[in-house]
Structure formats: structure tokens, C-alpha cells
Design a protein around this motif. Structure first.
Motif, PDB file in Angstrom:
ATOM      1  N   PHE A  50       0.669  -2.441  -8.176  1.00 45.46           N
ATOM      2  CA  PHE A  50       0.546  -2.480  -6.719  1.00 45.46           C
ATOM      3  C   PHE A  50      -0.877  -2.838  -6.291  1.00 45.46           C
ATOM      4  CE2 PHE A  50       4.467   0.186  -6.710  1.00 45.46           C
ATOM      5  CZ  PHE A  50       5.212  -0.579  -5.822  1.00 45.46           C
ATOM      6  N   ILE A  51      -1.884  -2.345  -7.038  1.00 41.58           N
ATOM      7  CA  ILE A  51      -3.272  -2.695  -6.717  1.00 41.58           C
ATOM      8  C   ILE A  51      -3.476  -4.201  -6.800  1.00 41.58           C
ATOM      9  CG2 ILE A  51      -5.662  -2.547  -7.523  1.00 41.58           C
ATOM     10  CD1 ILE A  51      -5.056   0.322  -8.401  1.00 41.58           C
ATOM     11  N   ALA A  52      -2.986  -4.805  -7.884  1.00 40.25           N
ATOM     12  CA  ALA A  52      -3.137  -6.253  -8.051  1.00 40.25           C
ATOM     13  C   ALA A  52      -2.422  -7.000  -6.943  1.00 40.25           C
ATOM     14  CB  ALA A  52      -2.599  -6.668  -9.417  1.00 40.25           C
ATOM     15  N   ALA A  53      -1.207  -6.546  -6.594  1.00 36.17           N
ATOM     16  CA  ALA A  53      -0.418  -7.255  -5.579  1.00 36.17           C
ATOM     17  C   ALA A  53      -1.087  -7.184  -4.211  1.00 36.17           C
ATOM     18  CB  ALA A  53       0.992  -6.657  -5.517  1.00 36.17           C
ATOM     19  N   TYR A  54      -1.542  -5.987  -3.809  1.00 33.67           N
ATOM     20  CA  TYR A  54      -2.147  -5.930  -2.476  1.00 33.67           C
ATOM     21  C   TYR A  54      -3.532  -6.577  -2.459  1.00 33.67           C
ATOM     22  CZ  TYR A  54      -4.881  -1.537  -3.382  1.00 33.67           C
ATOM     23  OH  TYR A  54      -5.758  -0.581  -3.845  1.00 33.67           O
ATOM     24  N   HIS A  93       0.830  -1.210   0.000  1.00 31.95           N
ATOM     25  CA  HIS A  93       0.000   0.000   0.000  1.00 31.95           C
ATOM     26  C   HIS A  93       0.864   1.259   0.000  1.00 31.95           C
ATOM     27  CE1 HIS A  93      -4.241  -1.275   0.380  1.00 31.95           C
ATOM     28  NE2 HIS A  93      -3.731  -2.386   0.880  1.00 31.95           N
ATOM     29  N   LEU A  94       2.041   1.178   0.614  1.00 33.57           N
ATOM     30  CA  LEU A  94       2.971   2.308   0.549  1.00 33.57           C
ATOM     31  C   LEU A  94       3.405   2.548  -0.894  1.00 33.57           C
ATOM     32  CD1 LEU A  94       4.877   4.438   1.740  1.00 33.57           C
ATOM     33  CD2 LEU A  94       6.519   2.584   2.175  1.00 33.57           C
ATOM     34  N   GLY A  95       3.785   1.473  -1.587  1.00 36.14           N
ATOM     35  CA  GLY A  95       4.163   1.608  -2.998  1.00 36.14           C
ATOM     36  C   GLY A  95       3.019   2.138  -3.836  1.00 36.14           C
ATOM     37  N   TYR A  96       1.813   1.655  -3.570  1.00 32.65           N
ATOM     38  CA  TYR A  96       0.626   2.125  -4.283  1.00 32.65           C
ATOM     39  C   TYR A  96       0.406   3.614  -4.056  1.00 32.65           C
ATOM     40  CZ  TYR A  96      -4.403   3.218  -4.437  1.00 32.65           C
ATOM     41  OH  TYR A  96      -5.616   3.823  -4.634  1.00 32.65           O
ATOM     42  N   SER A  97       0.487   4.055  -2.798  1.00 31.03           N
ATOM     43  CA  SER A  97       0.225   5.452  -2.464  1.00 31.03           C
ATOM     44  C   SER A  97       1.239   6.379  -3.124  1.00 31.03           C
ATOM     45  CB  SER A  97       0.261   5.652  -0.945  1.00 31.03           C
ATOM     46  OG  SER A  97      -0.723   4.857  -0.304  1.00 31.03           O
ATOM     47  N   LEU A  98       2.520   5.989  -3.091  1.00 32.31           N
ATOM     48  CA  LEU A  98       3.563   6.833  -3.680  1.00 32.31           C
ATOM     49  C   LEU A  98       3.449   6.860  -5.203  1.00 32.31           C
ATOM     50  CD1 LEU A  98       6.627   5.855  -1.457  1.00 32.31           C
ATOM     51  CD2 LEU A  98       5.158   7.875  -1.275  1.00 32.31           C
ATOM     52  N   ALA A  99       3.123   5.711  -5.808  1.00 31.23           N
ATOM     53  CA  ALA A  99       2.953   5.678  -7.261  1.00 31.23           C
ATOM     54  C   ALA A  99       1.757   6.522  -7.686  1.00 31.23           C
ATOM     55  CB  ALA A  99       2.782   4.236  -7.739  1.00 31.23           C
ATOM     56  N   LEU A 100       0.668   6.448  -6.921  1.00 35.37           N
ATOM     57  CA  LEU A 100      -0.530   7.238  -7.244  1.00 35.37           C
ATOM     58  C   LEU A 100      -0.238   8.731  -7.138  1.00 35.37           C
ATOM     59  CD1 LEU A 100      -3.593   6.942  -7.917  1.00 35.37           C
ATOM     60  CD2 LEU A 100      -4.020   7.156  -5.458  1.00 35.37           C
ATOM     61  N   GLN A 101       0.473   9.127  -6.077  1.00 36.05           N
ATOM     62  CA  GLN A 101       0.834  10.531  -5.927  1.00 36.05           C
ATOM     63  C   GLN A 101       1.760  10.986  -7.059  1.00 36.05           C
ATOM     64  OE1 GLN A 101       0.044  13.032  -3.257  1.00 36.05           O
ATOM     65  NE2 GLN A 101      -1.669  11.620  -3.476  1.00 36.05           N
ATOM     66  N   GLY A 102       2.709  10.111  -7.430  1.00 34.80           N
ATOM     67  CA  GLY A 102       3.602  10.440  -8.535  1.00 34.80           C
ATOM     68  C   GLY A 102       2.840  10.667  -9.825  1.00 34.80           C
ATOM     69  N   GLY A 103       1.852   9.853 -10.078  1.00 34.25           N
ATOM     70  CA  GLY A 103       1.031  10.018 -11.270  1.00 34.25           C
ATOM     71  C   GLY A 103       0.191  11.279 -11.234  1.00 34.25           C
ATOM     72  N   PHE A 141      -3.433  -2.184  10.329  1.00 38.96           N
ATOM     73  CA  PHE A 141      -2.025  -2.480  10.575  1.00 38.96           C
ATOM     74  C   PHE A 141      -1.190  -2.294   9.310  1.00 38.96           C
ATOM     75  CE2 PHE A 141      -3.833  -4.852  14.235  1.00 38.96           C
ATOM     76  CZ  PHE A 141      -3.145  -4.167  15.230  1.00 38.96           C
ATOM     77  N   GLY A 142      -1.792  -2.508   8.152  1.00 43.00           N
ATOM     78  CA  GLY A 142      -1.082  -2.190   6.914  1.00 43.00           C
ATOM     79  C   GLY A 142      -0.807  -0.705   6.824  1.00 43.00           C
ATOM     80  N   ASN A 143      -1.787   0.119   7.226  1.00 42.73           N
ATOM     81  CA  ASN A 143      -1.611   1.573   7.249  1.00 42.73           C
ATOM     82  C   ASN A 143      -0.561   1.984   8.274  1.00 42.73           C
ATOM     83  OD1 ASN A 143      -2.433   4.305   6.467  1.00 42.73           O
ATOM     84  ND2 ASN A 143      -3.275   4.438   8.529  1.00 42.73           N
ATOM     85  N   LEU A 144      -0.525   1.278   9.401  1.00 45.96           N
ATOM     86  CA  LEU A 144       0.465   1.571  10.441  1.00 45.96           C
ATOM     87  C   LEU A 144       1.882   1.291   9.936  1.00 45.96           C
ATOM     88  CD1 LEU A 144       0.871   2.440  13.380  1.00 45.96           C
ATOM     89  CD2 LEU A 144       0.676   0.026  14.045  1.00 45.96           C
ATOM     90  N   VAL A 145       2.052   0.224   9.167  1.00 41.66           N
ATOM     91  CA  VAL A 145       3.356  -0.066   8.564  1.00 41.66           C
ATOM     92  C   VAL A 145       3.760   1.060   7.617  1.00 41.66           C
ATOM     93  CG1 VAL A 145       4.573  -1.610   6.957  1.00 41.66           C
ATOM     94  CG2 VAL A 145       3.169  -2.575   8.800  1.00 41.66           C
ATOM     95  N   ARG A 146       2.835   1.518   6.804  1.00 45.72           N
ATOM     96  CA  ARG A 146       3.103   2.614   5.870  1.00 45.72           C
ATOM     97  C   ARG A 146       3.499   3.882   6.618  1.00 45.72           C
ATOM     98  NH1 ARG A 146      -1.851   3.809   2.173  1.00 45.72           N
ATOM     99  NH2 ARG A 146      -2.721   4.487   4.170  1.00 45.72           N
ATOM    100  N   LEU A 147       2.774   4.193   7.684  1.00 42.03           N
ATOM    101  CA  LEU A 147       3.084   5.376   8.486  1.00 42.03           C
ATOM    102  C   LEU A 147       4.473   5.266   9.108  1.00 42.03           C
ATOM    103  CD1 LEU A 147       2.130   8.040   9.827  1.00 42.03           C
ATOM    104  CD2 LEU A 147       1.208   6.633  11.688  1.00 42.03           C
TER     105      LEU A 147
END
Length: 285
Positions: free
Chosen positions: A159-163, A74-84, A184-190
Motif C-alpha cells: 500500500f505504501i508503494a501504491a499510494y 491510505h485506508l488500506g495502508y492504515s488498516l494493514a498497519l493496525q492489523g500488523g 481529501f485522501g484522509n476525508l475519503v478514508r474517514l
């Protein structure tokens, strides 16, 4: 697909499109991701404490590993989405990401998780993915570079497919409650972004002044549609839920028109119609 599962997906689709509109408005990179992740953790902690105290969870090594992996995906997804969103229109990045994600998710669910691949799934998924890409290619801004949006959208889709596959396995096979997978996935990202936020805390304060409202909105709304979709995955095959979630693109067409003043071409409405047809096929199948 049961009516309850479909209802969860529909509600989640509206909220998903809404938080992506907010994310587009506040798009600025990792500090924005850290801010809305912190908001989500703070807001949902009391609910998670209650859930943990009332619902026993078998925290096996596999379950812990799936939750940690979810956080990094989800961290990779969030950063890729922001980059786009920083480099291209939402009407390109969002549909390409949402089109690539479910198509890869369906393939993974069949090949990796052993789910059946029936004719309704094949037809419905094809209609949804085709409609999403039609919306994206019809909605781009004339004269603006198109391929950066496609590339960032494609990376986001990976990343969407993977998560989706990882988290679907966590809730279905490992019996981890959807709320805990998301939290807890969000906590890891934070946690992963906190060292960066501390080093750039002055920028963080300036960032909050500019996009604080958008970050607050995303932090409150973003967990809800995904938690709903994870619950839906416990009621229906992942290969049905993943493409059905792309109802959010229909809502995105409307929100993009009303809130971002993006043009609404005939191709975008045709694509939305294909998405609706695909979801109907999936629901009836």
C-alpha cells in the motif's frame, strides 16, 4: 537531491517515527483509524479552506480520481498497519513495511513514471532497503512468532508503494497541492469508515477512553510528514524521495528504545548505519 528536499524528508522522518509509536500504543483496528482520521479532518479544515481560496486548482477528472484513489489506498495502508501492530512487534512490522514500500516505489517510478535509474539511486536505495530489513530482523522479540509481522508488514509496504506512486503523480503531473492530496485522501478514508463507526458507536466511546490520547496525537502529527514528503517530491525525483524517507527507521530505533523499551541490538544499529549511508548516497547523487 536539493538541501531543501532533504531537509523536508529529515523533518518528516522524525515525525513519522513519532506517530507510529503512538499508533502502536493505540493499535485496535478500524475504530482507532476512524478516530484519528476525524481528528485530522477537523484540525486541518481551516488550513485547507484557506489554501483552496488562495490557490486555484484545476480539478480535472484525473486529479479527482487520483485524490479519491489516494484515500482508499491510505485506508488500506492504515488498516494493514493496525492489523500488523495488533499481531506483532513494531520492530518487525514497521521496518518490513518501510523496506518493502520504497523498493517497490523506486521500481514503479522507473517503470511506470519514466524516471531515470542512475547508479547513485540504485546503490542508495539498496543500502536503505537493506538497512531497514536488517533493523527489522535484528529487532524481533525472541520466542514470538515472526512471520505474521513479515506478512502484515509486506502488505503494508504494498500500500505504501501504491499510494506513493499515485500521490507523487498527483502532485508532480496533475499539479494538485500536497496539502489537498493528503486532506481529501484522509476525508475519503474517514467517509468510508463512518458507517462502521456509526454501527459500533458504543464501542467507539469505549475505544476513545482507552486510546483517545494516542488517536489525538496521531491525528495531529500524521499528516505533517507526508505533506512534507509530497512537497519534497515536487523538488526531486520520487525515486530519490521514497527511499530517503526511510530515515524514519533510524529515529524509530531510538524511539523504540527510549519510549517502548525495545532492545537495541548491534544489528539494529548496523542497519541504522546502512540507512544513513544510503540517504547520504542519494543526497550526493
Amino acid at each position: 537531491m536539493t538541501l531543501l528536499a532533504l531537509g523536508l524528508v529529515v523533518c518528516g522522518s522524525v515525525l513519522h517515527a513519532l506517530w507510529n509509536i503512538l499508533a502502536k500504543r493505540g493499535a485496535s483496528g478500524p475504530l482507532f483509524v476512524w478516530t484519528y482520521s476525524a481528528v485530522s479532518c477537523a484540525l486541518y479544515t481551516p488550513l485547507v479552506v484557506w489554501a483552496v481560496s488562495t490557490t486555484p486548482v484545476a480539478w480535472t477528472l484525473a486529479a479527482v480520481g487520483a485524490v479519491v484513489l489516494s484515500g482508499f489506498l491510505h485506508l488500506g495502508y492504515s488498516l494493514a498497519l493496525q492489523g500488523g501492530y495488533r499481531r506483532a512487534d513494531l520492530s518487525v512490522v514497521y521496518p518490513v513495511a518501510r523496506g518493502a514500500g520504497p523498493s517497490l516505489s523506486v521500481a514503479g517510478a522507473v517503470l511506470l513514471l519514466g524516471e531515470p535509474f542512475t547508479p547513485p539511486i540504485a546503490v542508495g536505495a539498496a543500502l536503505v532497503v537493506g538497512g531497514v530489513f536488517l533493523v527489522g530482523f535484528s529487532g524481533r522479540t525472541p520466542g514470538k512468532p515472526f512471520w505474521p509481522g513479515v506478512m502484515w508488514g509486506g502488505l503494508t509496504g504494498l500500500f505504501i508503494a501504491a499510494y506513493t506512486l499515485n500521490d507523487g503523480h498527483a502532485v508532480k503531473a496533475l499539479a494538485v497541492p500536497p496539502l489537498l492530496v493528503d486532506y481529501f485522501g484522509n476525508l475519503v478514508r474517514l467517509t468510508a469508515l463512518t458507517p462502521l463507526a456509526l454501527r459500533r458507536r458504543r464501542e467507539l466511546a469505549a475505544e476513545f477512553k482507552v486510546s483517545g490520547r494516542a488517536a489525538l496525537g496521531v491525528g495531529v502529527i500524521a499528516p505533517i510528514p507526508y505533506i512534507l514528503s509530497l512537497y519534497a517530491m515536487t523538488l526531486a525525483p520520487l525515486s530519490l524521495i521514497a527511499p530517503a524517507r526511510e530515515l524514519s527507521m533510524m529515529v524509530g530505533v531510538l524511539f523504540g528504545r527510549l519510549m517502548l523499551k525495545e532492545r537495541a541490538s548491534p544489528g539494529r544499529f548496523a542497519g541504522a548505519g546502512l540507512i544513513l549511508a544510503g540517504v547520504v548516497v542519494l543526497a550526493l547523487g
